[in-house]
Design a protein around this motif. Structure first.
Motif, PDB file in Angstrom:
ATOM      1  N   GLY A 163       5.911  55.498  57.245  1.00 45.11           N
ATOM      2  CA  GLY A 163       6.141  56.393  56.117  1.00 45.11           C
ATOM      3  C   GLY A 163       5.734  57.824  56.435  1.00 45.11           C
ATOM      4  N   ILE A 164       4.617  57.987  57.125  1.00 42.17           N
ATOM      5  CA  ILE A 164       4.145  59.329  57.474  1.00 42.17           C
ATOM      6  C   ILE A 164       5.094  59.991  58.474  1.00 42.17           C
ATOM      7  CG2 ILE A 164       2.274  60.622  58.569  1.00 42.17           C
ATOM      8  CD1 ILE A 164       0.340  58.472  57.528  1.00 42.17           C
ATOM      9  N   ILE A 165       5.464  59.255  59.522  1.00 40.76           N
ATOM     10  CA  ILE A 165       6.331  59.822  60.562  1.00 40.76           C
ATOM     11  C   ILE A 165       7.716  60.128  60.011  1.00 40.76           C
ATOM     12  CG2 ILE A 165       7.451  59.360  62.778  1.00 40.76           C
ATOM     13  CD1 ILE A 165       5.020  57.696  63.547  1.00 40.76           C
ATOM     14  N   SER A 166       8.279  59.204  59.228  1.00 42.98           N
ATOM     15  CA  SER A 166       9.630  59.419  58.702  1.00 42.98           C
ATOM     16  C   SER A 166       9.683  60.625  57.773  1.00 42.98           C
ATOM     17  CB  SER A 166      10.120  58.168  57.973  1.00 42.98           C
ATOM     18  OG  SER A 166       9.270  57.832  56.887  1.00 42.98           O
ATOM     19  N   THR A 167       8.624  60.865  57.007  1.00 41.41           N
ATOM     20  CA  THR A 167       8.590  62.035  56.135  1.00 41.41           C
ATOM     21  C   THR A 167       8.665  63.316  56.946  1.00 41.41           C
ATOM     22  OG1 THR A 167       7.284  60.831  54.495  1.00 41.41           O
ATOM     23  CG2 THR A 167       7.264  63.228  54.350  1.00 41.41           C
ATOM     24  N   GLN A 168       7.993  63.338  58.093  1.00 40.12           N
ATOM     25  CA  GLN A 168       8.051  64.520  58.950  1.00 40.12           C
ATOM     26  C   GLN A 168       9.418  64.650  59.626  1.00 40.12           C
ATOM     27  OE1 GLN A 168       5.547  66.766  58.975  1.00 40.12           O
ATOM     28  NE2 GLN A 168       4.637  65.400  57.428  1.00 40.12           N
ATOM     29  N   LEU A 169       9.992  63.529  60.041  1.00 36.85           N
ATOM     30  CA  LEU A 169      11.291  63.573  60.710  1.00 36.85           C
ATOM     31  C   LEU A 169      12.400  64.029  59.776  1.00 36.85           C
ATOM     32  CD1 LEU A 169      11.212  60.337  62.917  1.00 36.85           C
ATOM     33  CD2 LEU A 169      10.956  62.710  63.663  1.00 36.85           C
ATOM     34  N   LEU A 170      12.245  63.778  58.483  1.00 36.17           N
ATOM     35  CA  LEU A 170      13.274  64.177  57.524  1.00 36.17           C
ATOM     36  C   LEU A 170      13.455  65.684  57.447  1.00 36.17           C
ATOM     37  CD1 LEU A 170      12.685  61.660  54.589  1.00 36.17           C
ATOM     38  CD2 LEU A 170      14.754  61.894  55.978  1.00 36.17           C
ATOM     39  N   GLN A 171      12.548  66.430  58.010  1.00 35.30           N
ATOM     40  CA  GLN A 171      12.705  67.880  58.048  1.00 35.30           C
ATOM     41  C   GLN A 171      13.786  68.297  59.036  1.00 35.30           C
ATOM     42  OE1 GLN A 171       8.895  69.714  58.747  1.00 35.30           O
ATOM     43  NE2 GLN A 171       7.876  68.547  57.132  1.00 35.30           N
ATOM     44  N   SER A 172      14.088  67.441  59.998  1.00 32.18           N
ATOM     45  CA  SER A 172      15.093  67.788  61.009  1.00 32.18           C
ATOM     46  C   SER A 172      16.175  66.728  61.183  1.00 32.18           C
ATOM     47  CB  SER A 172      14.416  68.043  62.365  1.00 32.18           C
ATOM     48  OG  SER A 172      13.633  66.918  62.741  1.00 32.18           O
ATOM     49  N   ILE A 173      15.942  65.514  60.697  1.00 37.40           N
ATOM     50  CA  ILE A 173      16.928  64.433  60.800  1.00 37.40           C
ATOM     51  C   ILE A 173      17.370  64.039  59.402  1.00 37.40           C
ATOM     52  CG2 ILE A 173      17.352  62.082  61.610  1.00 37.40           C
ATOM     53  CD1 ILE A 173      15.219  62.458  63.692  1.00 37.40           C
ATOM     54  N   SER A 174      18.653  63.867  59.206  1.00 39.32           N
ATOM     55  CA  SER A 174      19.148  63.497  57.880  1.00 39.32           C
ATOM     56  C   SER A 174      18.711  62.083  57.526  1.00 39.32           C
ATOM     57  CB  SER A 174      20.675  63.587  57.837  1.00 39.32           C
ATOM     58  OG  SER A 174      21.260  62.519  58.559  1.00 39.32           O
ATOM     59  N   PRO A 175      18.564  61.772  56.245  1.00 35.96           N
ATOM     60  CA  PRO A 175      18.156  60.414  55.839  1.00 35.96           C
ATOM     61  C   PRO A 175      19.082  59.330  56.385  1.00 35.96           C
ATOM     62  CG  PRO A 175      18.005  61.917  53.979  1.00 35.96           C
ATOM     63  CD  PRO A 175      18.671  62.685  55.090  1.00 35.96           C
ATOM     64  N   ARG A 176      20.375  59.647  56.444  1.00 35.06           N
ATOM     65  CA  ARG A 176      21.336  58.657  56.943  1.00 35.06           C
ATOM     66  C   ARG A 176      21.109  58.357  58.420  1.00 35.06           C
ATOM     67  NH1 ARG A 176      26.785  58.776  58.905  1.00 35.06           N
ATOM     68  NH2 ARG A 176      27.993  56.962  58.175  1.00 35.06           N
ATOM     69  N   ASN A 177      20.891  59.398  59.212  1.00 33.94           N
ATOM     70  CA  ASN A 177      20.634  59.195  60.643  1.00 33.94           C
ATOM     71  C   ASN A 177      19.264  58.569  60.879  1.00 33.94           C
ATOM     72  OD1 ASN A 177      23.117  60.229  61.424  1.00 33.94           O
ATOM     73  ND2 ASN A 177      22.352  62.325  61.609  1.00 33.94           N
ATOM     74  N   LEU A 178      18.311  58.873  60.019  1.00 32.89           N
ATOM     75  CA  LEU A 178      16.997  58.250  60.132  1.00 32.89           C
ATOM     76  C   LEU A 178      17.106  56.741  59.933  1.00 32.89           C
ATOM     77  CD1 LEU A 178      13.908  58.809  60.421  1.00 32.89           C
ATOM     78  CD2 LEU A 178      13.819  58.810  57.923  1.00 32.89           C
ATOM     79  N   MET A 179      17.934  56.336  58.968  1.00 30.59           N
ATOM     80  CA  MET A 179      18.174  54.905  58.769  1.00 30.59           C
ATOM     81  C   MET A 179      18.745  54.262  60.021  1.00 30.59           C
ATOM     82  SD  MET A 179      19.780  54.640  54.927  1.00 30.59           S
ATOM     83  CE  MET A 179      19.951  52.864  55.092  1.00 30.59           C
ATOM     84  N   LEU A 180      19.751  54.915  60.608  1.00 31.77           N
ATOM     85  CA  LEU A 180      20.407  54.349  61.788  1.00 31.77           C
ATOM     86  C   LEU A 180      19.432  54.240  62.956  1.00 31.77           C
ATOM     87  CD1 LEU A 180      23.121  53.325  62.859  1.00 31.77           C
ATOM     88  CD2 LEU A 180      23.608  55.659  63.636  1.00 31.77           C
TER      89      LEU A 180
END
Length: 487
Positions: free
Chosen positions: A89-106
């Protein structure tokens, strides 16, 4: 002794000196037998150097000898899984600043499949724990990205229902788990059965929309426009799209880029007015997330023979509790007070397990124990439905995102102890059940103390205040009608 899935195991140690014999072999269902033979005063006790497991099912207990002094390692590997959820949860929140939610899912889908399959075939306990943590971490990528998308593409009452009933899919997963377990012969095969179906999600990923809010913040106007126009086609409201729609989106994107970054999450404590509710919310998140996982893991304490049926029953209880939470949100004015009262009653019911007569045994006893436990299970799910859906409305607008993030991370930190509370079953079958019931009562009292914040009325033809587009700018009235149902 029964293993993690109810199969029986046998262990023995035969040293050279007869006086040092340490031997145990017993049936889990026989209450007259204990887990060891009581040694005499002059007997030198030595730990068993190895175990011989006689079980048709290969579990992590038989694989890694998680018995006797290694019993707590079961809770440790379960806690490692929960730590992966926290870290993800912590890492994904930071990644969402540069990766779209859809690509984060993939990204989460691909790596979760790899980590899940590797976890099932590791023969070293430490590596098993590590990869179990990593598998959970990338699962968190998947449902964090999915939750952001669902939060952004819905509005009004549809947003409330979507967020609240998002919890139903956890319950569905719990109910499907026994079926997968019955189709496998080892924990390795079970990990494959849990991981490989994610390929189906990769196939379906092409039809998952991205977050229009994220796209506009990144200046990707055409992609956001295509996403919103697809929503209009689904809703049958294409005729309401204005001729300058793309220009409107461009203006919103520019406004989003010029807007300063939101306040850091720790600044939520600087406001004096909502501090009381913030403290109560953090306590409630910590308690009910811990209780959710703890009560689910504690099902094994009620008997291994009916564990599949009991797991399905637990999932059904979760679904019922979530629906009750939705009804409280949609139909009552004092939802927090009703929810708190429900938890006080549910936690109190758990104490009734001590009143079950000792002459009631086998399936009848298991049914009564499950009945006392599942009332609090329902109240816990009801509380989580309210917390996930309504936490943001209790704080100031500028602090909503920070408050939800802070509460979520705090709750996920607290639930790391849930497996160790379950491990107290070694001191008595009803010990963890009583502990969970007591904590649920405390949680109910905390929820009773939460005060509602007066809500301003929203215009009928405006997008829900917490959705994607209004967080950037207001749409004209006709354009807002296009996305009222889906965005």
């Amino acid at each position: 002794m029964a293993d993690n899935n109810g199969r029986m195991w046998h262990a023995s140690f035969q040293p050279a000196n007869k006086k040092d014999v340490w031997y145990f072999s017993f049936n889990y269902n026989d209450p007259t037998l204990t887990s060891w033979l009581q040694p005499s005063n002059d007997t030198k006790i030595k730990p068993c150097p190895e175990f011989e497991h006689r079980s048709g099912y290969k579990s992590i207990i038989t694989q890694f000898d998680l018995v006797c002094s290694r019993y707590l390692l079961i809770a440790t590997t379960q806690s490692a899984h929960l730590f992966g959820v926290l870290l993800g949860g912590i890492i994904s929140t930071q990644l969402l600043q540069s990766i779209s939610p859809r690509n984060l899912m993939l990204l989460g889908m691909y790596i979760q499949i790899a980590c899940g399959c590797i976890t099932g075939y590791i023969t070293v306990y430490e590596m098993h724990t590590l990869f179990r943590c990593l598998s959970a971490l990338f699962c968190a990528f998947m449902y964090t990205g999915g939750a952001v998308i669902m939060n952004d593409i819905t509005g009004g009452k549809f947003k409330t229902v979507t967020i609240c009933l998002f919890e139903q899919f956890w319950a569905i997963g719990v109910m499907l788990l026994p079926g997968l377990d019955m189709l496998t012969n080892s924990w390795s095969e079970l990990y494959l059965a849990l991981s490989l179906p994610t390929f189906a999600l990769i196939f379906l990923h092409r039809w998952i929309p991205d977050s229009p809010r994220w796209l506009l913040k990144q200046g990707r106007i055409r992609e956001a426009k295509a996403c919103l126009e697809e929503a209009a086609r689904c809703n049958g409201t294409e005729e309401h799209i204005s001729s300058d729609f793309e220009h409107q989106l461009k203006s919103m994107s520019e406004a989003a880029a010029a807007r300063p970054d939101p306040d850091p999450w720790w600044t939520i404590w600087r406001e004096k007015a909502p501090v009381r509710n913030l403290i109560l919310l953090h306590l409630a998140w910590g308690i009910f997330l811990t209780m959710y996982y703890g009560t689910l893991l504690n099902i094994t304490a009620f008997g291994r023979e009916q564990i599949h049926l009991n797991t399905v029953f637990a999932g059904a209880s979760e679904m019922t509790g979530t629906f009750i939470g939705l009804c409280l949100i949609m139909l009552t004015k004092n939802k927090w007070q009703w929810c708190g009262l429900f938890n006080v009653v549910g936690g109190s019911v758990a104490y009734l397990a001590w009143l079950i007569p000792t002459d009631i045994t086998n399936d009848d006893r298991v049914a009564l124990l499950m009945g006392t436990a599942m009332v609090s299970k329902m109240s816990i799910s009801c509380s989580l439905a309210l917390l996930f859906t309504c936490t943001a409305e209790l704080v100031e607008t500028s602090k909503k995102s920070g408050a939800v993030y802070s509460c979520t991370i705090w709750g996920r930190t607290c639930f790391l102890v849930a497996p160790f509370i379950v491990a107290t079953v070694k001191f008595g079958q009803l010990i963890p059940l009583t502990a969970f019931g007591s904590i649920v009562i405390v949680g109910g009292i905390i929820v009773l103390c939460i005060k509602e914040k007066p809500q301003a009325k929203t215009q009928r033809n405006s997008i829900y205040p917490e959705t994607m587009l209004t967080s950037i700018n207001r749409l004209p009235e006709k354009t807002a009608d296009v996305f009222e149902h889906r965005f």
